[in-house]
Design a protein around this motif. Structure first.
Motif, PDB file in Angstrom:
ATOM      1  N   ARG A   7      -8.001  13.123   0.590  1.00  0.00           N
ATOM      2  CA  ARG A   7      -7.960  11.822   1.275  1.00  0.00           C
ATOM      3  C   ARG A   7      -8.983  10.873   0.668  1.00  0.00           C
ATOM      4  O   ARG A   7      -8.727   9.671   0.544  1.00  0.00           O
ATOM      5  CB  ARG A   7      -8.215  12.024   2.770  1.00  0.00           C
ATOM      6  CG  ARG A   7      -7.073  12.727   3.495  1.00  0.00           C
ATOM      7  CD  ARG A   7      -7.444  13.067   4.943  1.00  0.00           C
ATOM      8  NE  ARG A   7      -6.333  13.666   5.643  1.00  0.00           N
ATOM      9  CZ  ARG A   7      -6.017  14.959   5.576  1.00  0.00           C
ATOM     10  NH1 ARG A   7      -6.742  15.776   4.798  1.00  0.00           N
ATOM     11  NH2 ARG A   7      -4.991  15.445   6.244  1.00  0.00           N
ATOM     12  N   MET A  64      -7.994   7.250  -0.840  1.00  0.00           N
ATOM     13  CA  MET A  64      -8.625   6.026  -0.325  1.00  0.00           C
ATOM     14  C   MET A  64      -9.243   5.239  -1.466  1.00  0.00           C
ATOM     15  O   MET A  64      -9.141   4.006  -1.521  1.00  0.00           O
ATOM     16  CB  MET A  64      -9.697   6.376   0.708  1.00  0.00           C
ATOM     17  CG  MET A  64      -9.142   6.820   2.056  1.00  0.00           C
ATOM     18  SD  MET A  64      -8.293   5.503   2.959  1.00  0.00           S
ATOM     19  CE  MET A  64      -9.671   4.490   3.450  1.00  0.00           C
ATOM     20  N   THR A 103     -11.335   7.849   9.811  1.00  0.00           N
ATOM     21  CA  THR A 103     -10.149   7.012   9.663  1.00  0.00           C
ATOM     22  C   THR A 103      -8.896   7.848   9.436  1.00  0.00           C
ATOM     23  O   THR A 103      -8.933   8.884   8.788  1.00  0.00           O
ATOM     24  CB  THR A 103     -10.302   6.007   8.517  1.00  0.00           C
ATOM     25  OG1 THR A 103      -9.133   5.190   8.462  1.00  0.00           O
ATOM     26  CG2 THR A 103     -10.489   6.709   7.189  1.00  0.00           C
ATOM     27  N   ARG A 104      -7.771   7.375   9.996  1.00  0.00           N
ATOM     28  CA  ARG A 104      -6.480   8.042   9.833  1.00  0.00           C
ATOM     29  C   ARG A 104      -5.563   7.220   8.927  1.00  0.00           C
ATOM     30  O   ARG A 104      -4.353   7.440   8.897  1.00  0.00           O
ATOM     31  CB  ARG A 104      -5.828   8.215  11.199  1.00  0.00           C
ATOM     32  CG  ARG A 104      -6.588   9.098  12.173  1.00  0.00           C
ATOM     33  CD  ARG A 104      -6.125  10.519  12.139  1.00  0.00           C
ATOM     34  NE  ARG A 104      -4.689  10.631  12.348  1.00  0.00           N
ATOM     35  CZ  ARG A 104      -3.981  11.708  12.024  1.00  0.00           C
ATOM     36  NH1 ARG A 104      -4.571  12.718  11.414  1.00  0.00           N
ATOM     37  NH2 ARG A 104      -2.685  11.767  12.252  1.00  0.00           N
ATOM     38  N   THR A 105      -6.146   6.285   8.182  1.00  0.00           N
ATOM     39  CA  THR A 105      -5.346   5.381   7.352  1.00  0.00           C
ATOM     40  C   THR A 105      -4.414   6.136   6.412  1.00  0.00           C
ATOM     41  O   THR A 105      -3.216   5.852   6.335  1.00  0.00           O
ATOM     42  CB  THR A 105      -6.263   4.443   6.539  1.00  0.00           C
ATOM     43  OG1 THR A 105      -7.047   3.674   7.434  1.00  0.00           O
ATOM     44  CG2 THR A 105      -5.443   3.525   5.663  1.00  0.00           C
ATOM     45  N   ILE A 135      -1.580   8.109   8.307  1.00  0.00           N
ATOM     46  CA  ILE A 135      -0.573   7.220   8.882  1.00  0.00           C
ATOM     47  C   ILE A 135       0.376   6.705   7.805  1.00  0.00           C
ATOM     48  O   ILE A 135       1.601   6.695   7.977  1.00  0.00           O
ATOM     49  CB  ILE A 135      -1.246   6.043   9.625  1.00  0.00           C
ATOM     50  CG1 ILE A 135      -1.966   6.556  10.879  1.00  0.00           C
ATOM     51  CG2 ILE A 135      -0.228   4.972   9.996  1.00  0.00           C
ATOM     52  CD1 ILE A 135      -2.852   5.532  11.546  1.00  0.00           C
ATOM     53  N   HIS A 136      -0.185   6.290   6.667  1.00  0.00           N
ATOM     54  CA  HIS A 136       0.647   5.786   5.578  1.00  0.00           C
ATOM     55  C   HIS A 136       1.522   6.896   4.975  1.00  0.00           C
ATOM     56  O   HIS A 136       2.677   6.642   4.590  1.00  0.00           O
ATOM     57  CB  HIS A 136      -0.222   5.150   4.488  1.00  0.00           C
ATOM     58  CG  HIS A 136      -0.635   3.747   4.783  1.00  0.00           C
ATOM     59  ND1 HIS A 136      -1.608   3.432   5.701  1.00  0.00           N
ATOM     60  CD2 HIS A 136      -0.176   2.551   4.304  1.00  0.00           C
ATOM     61  CE1 HIS A 136      -1.761   2.122   5.759  1.00  0.00           C
ATOM     62  NE2 HIS A 136      -0.897   1.566   4.917  1.00  0.00           N
ATOM     63  N   TRP A 178      -6.878   2.153  -1.721  1.00  0.00           N
ATOM     64  CA  TRP A 178      -7.552   1.127  -0.913  1.00  0.00           C
ATOM     65  C   TRP A 178      -8.868   0.655  -1.527  1.00  0.00           C
ATOM     66  O   TRP A 178      -9.460  -0.307  -1.067  1.00  0.00           O
ATOM     67  CB  TRP A 178      -7.799   1.650   0.503  1.00  0.00           C
ATOM     68  CG  TRP A 178      -6.542   1.662   1.332  1.00  0.00           C
ATOM     69  CD1 TRP A 178      -6.085   0.653   2.124  1.00  0.00           C
ATOM     70  CD2 TRP A 178      -5.590   2.727   1.448  1.00  0.00           C
ATOM     71  NE1 TRP A 178      -4.903   1.021   2.717  1.00  0.00           N
ATOM     72  CE2 TRP A 178      -4.568   2.290   2.321  1.00  0.00           C
ATOM     73  CE3 TRP A 178      -5.484   3.998   0.892  1.00  0.00           C
ATOM     74  CZ2 TRP A 178      -3.478   3.082   2.664  1.00  0.00           C
ATOM     75  CZ3 TRP A 178      -4.391   4.784   1.228  1.00  0.00           C
ATOM     76  CH2 TRP A 178      -3.409   4.324   2.097  1.00  0.00           C
ATOM     77  N   LYS A 222       0.821  -1.212   0.000  1.00  0.00           N
ATOM     78  CA  LYS A 222       0.000   0.000   0.000  1.00  0.00           C
ATOM     79  C   LYS A 222       0.854   1.260   0.000  1.00  0.00           C
ATOM     80  O   LYS A 222       0.489   2.262  -0.623  1.00  0.00           O
ATOM     81  CB  LYS A 222      -0.961  -0.002   1.199  1.00  0.00           C
ATOM     82  CG  LYS A 222      -2.069  -1.045   1.077  1.00  0.00           C
ATOM     83  CD  LYS A 222      -2.874  -0.861  -0.204  1.00  0.00           C
ATOM     84  CE  LYS A 222      -3.977  -1.900  -0.364  1.00  0.00           C
ATOM     85  NZ  LYS A 222      -4.657  -1.792  -1.669  1.00  0.00           N
ATOM     86  N   TYR A 241     -13.766   6.971   1.558  1.00  0.00           N
ATOM     87  CA  TYR A 241     -13.110   7.581   2.718  1.00  0.00           C
ATOM     88  C   TYR A 241     -14.119   7.872   3.813  1.00  0.00           C
ATOM     89  O   TYR A 241     -15.197   8.404   3.584  1.00  0.00           O
ATOM     90  CB  TYR A 241     -12.420   8.877   2.288  1.00  0.00           C
ATOM     91  CG  TYR A 241     -11.886   9.704   3.427  1.00  0.00           C
ATOM     92  CD1 TYR A 241     -10.792   9.270   4.169  1.00  0.00           C
ATOM     93  CD2 TYR A 241     -12.467  10.926   3.756  1.00  0.00           C
ATOM     94  CE1 TYR A 241     -10.289  10.034   5.209  1.00  0.00           C
ATOM     95  CE2 TYR A 241     -11.966  11.704   4.787  1.00  0.00           C
ATOM     96  CZ  TYR A 241     -10.878  11.253   5.513  1.00  0.00           C
ATOM     97  OH  TYR A 241     -10.382  12.010   6.544  1.00  0.00           O
TER      98      TYR A 241
END
Length: 256
Positions: free
Chosen positions: A208, A212, A224-226, A229-230, A216, A190, A220
């Protein structure tokens, strides 16, 4: 929050609106105008901003290309007769770059001869207006051009490209390899896909929600902080090049 509050937030505090309503706020289209006549430049900028666009004006090629390295617009208005490098030369350079080869460009010029129009269109201009022109017609053509040539995150040229190299960082999509300042970088699947998407859209701000969806493949959620963080992990892994991934407050991220 009622409708009146939404309107007030839209007018006076976009950051609050983004935080409360997420994707309801749509980022205005960005238009660059390259025009050496200060009166025309000011008039067109005023009209664009009054009709909901973000507009930046430039006197000549060098100042324009300097801004292009920071952020790409959604559309360019380009005069032909400029000091130094003329508009046709600028148009040719833009069409030779992968990241601007499909960018909508509308020529503005005092030259009304048919062959001048043909030259501009043959070099890759999407439309052509002769001075003096009416502001209402210009706005109409801009809207039509944005509809007709709407920029896609997954256009053919980007999906065909398998290698990217900017400054000290290079990516090979087929080999799944990343090099930063000549040293190999180990990324998760990812993280690698996220870096590819950012580099494919260099200079363009990606929300974002867009990241997402592209990386992903699901919608979105504001909770979420996905993505964040990435992004932080990716910045750390590519070292000094991590500063090329910039945060655009309240919107998302871009690679410069």
């Amino acid at each position: 929050m009622d409708f009146t509050q939404c309107i007030l937030l839209t007018r006076y505090n976009k950051d609050d609106l983004i935080g409360k309503l997420g994707v309801l706020y749509m980022q205005p289209k960005q238009i660059y105008l390259v025009e050496d006549d200060e009166n025309i430049r000011s008039m067109v900028q005023y009209a664009l901003e009054g009709n909901g666009y973000q507009a930046m004006g430039f006197l000549d090629g060098p100042s324009f290309f300097q801004q292009m390295e920071q952020e790409l617009p959604d559309l360019i208005l380009l005069d032909i007769m400029l000091p130094g490098e003329d508009g046709l030369s600028i148009l040719r350079r833009l069409r030779e770059r992968k990241d601007t080869s499909a960018l909508p460009i509308l020529m503005l010029t005092a030259k009304a001869e048919e062959m001048d129009k043909v030259r501009g269109l043959d070099l890759g201009a999407d439309d052509y207006m002769v001075k003096p022109f009416g502001i209402l017609e210009l706005l109409s053509r801009i809207r039509a051009l944005l509809r007709r040539t709407g920029r896609s995150l997954e256009d053919d040229e980007k999906t065909k490209q398998t290698c990217y190299q900017y400054s000290g960082i290079s990516v090979d999509k087929e080999r799944h390899e990343v090099m930063a300042l000549g040293e190999p970088v180990q990324l998760t699947k990812k993280e690698f896909e996220l870096l590819c998407v950012l580099m494919e859209n260099r200079g363009r701000v990606l929300s974002r929600e867009q990241l997402m969806s592209l990386v992903w493949e699901f919608e979105y959620s504001g909770e979420t902080r996905t993505v964040d963080i990435h992004i932080n992990t990716l910045r750390r892994k590519i070292g000094d090049n991590g500063t090329r991934i910039q945060t655009v407050r309240g919107v998302g991220y871009k690679f410069i």
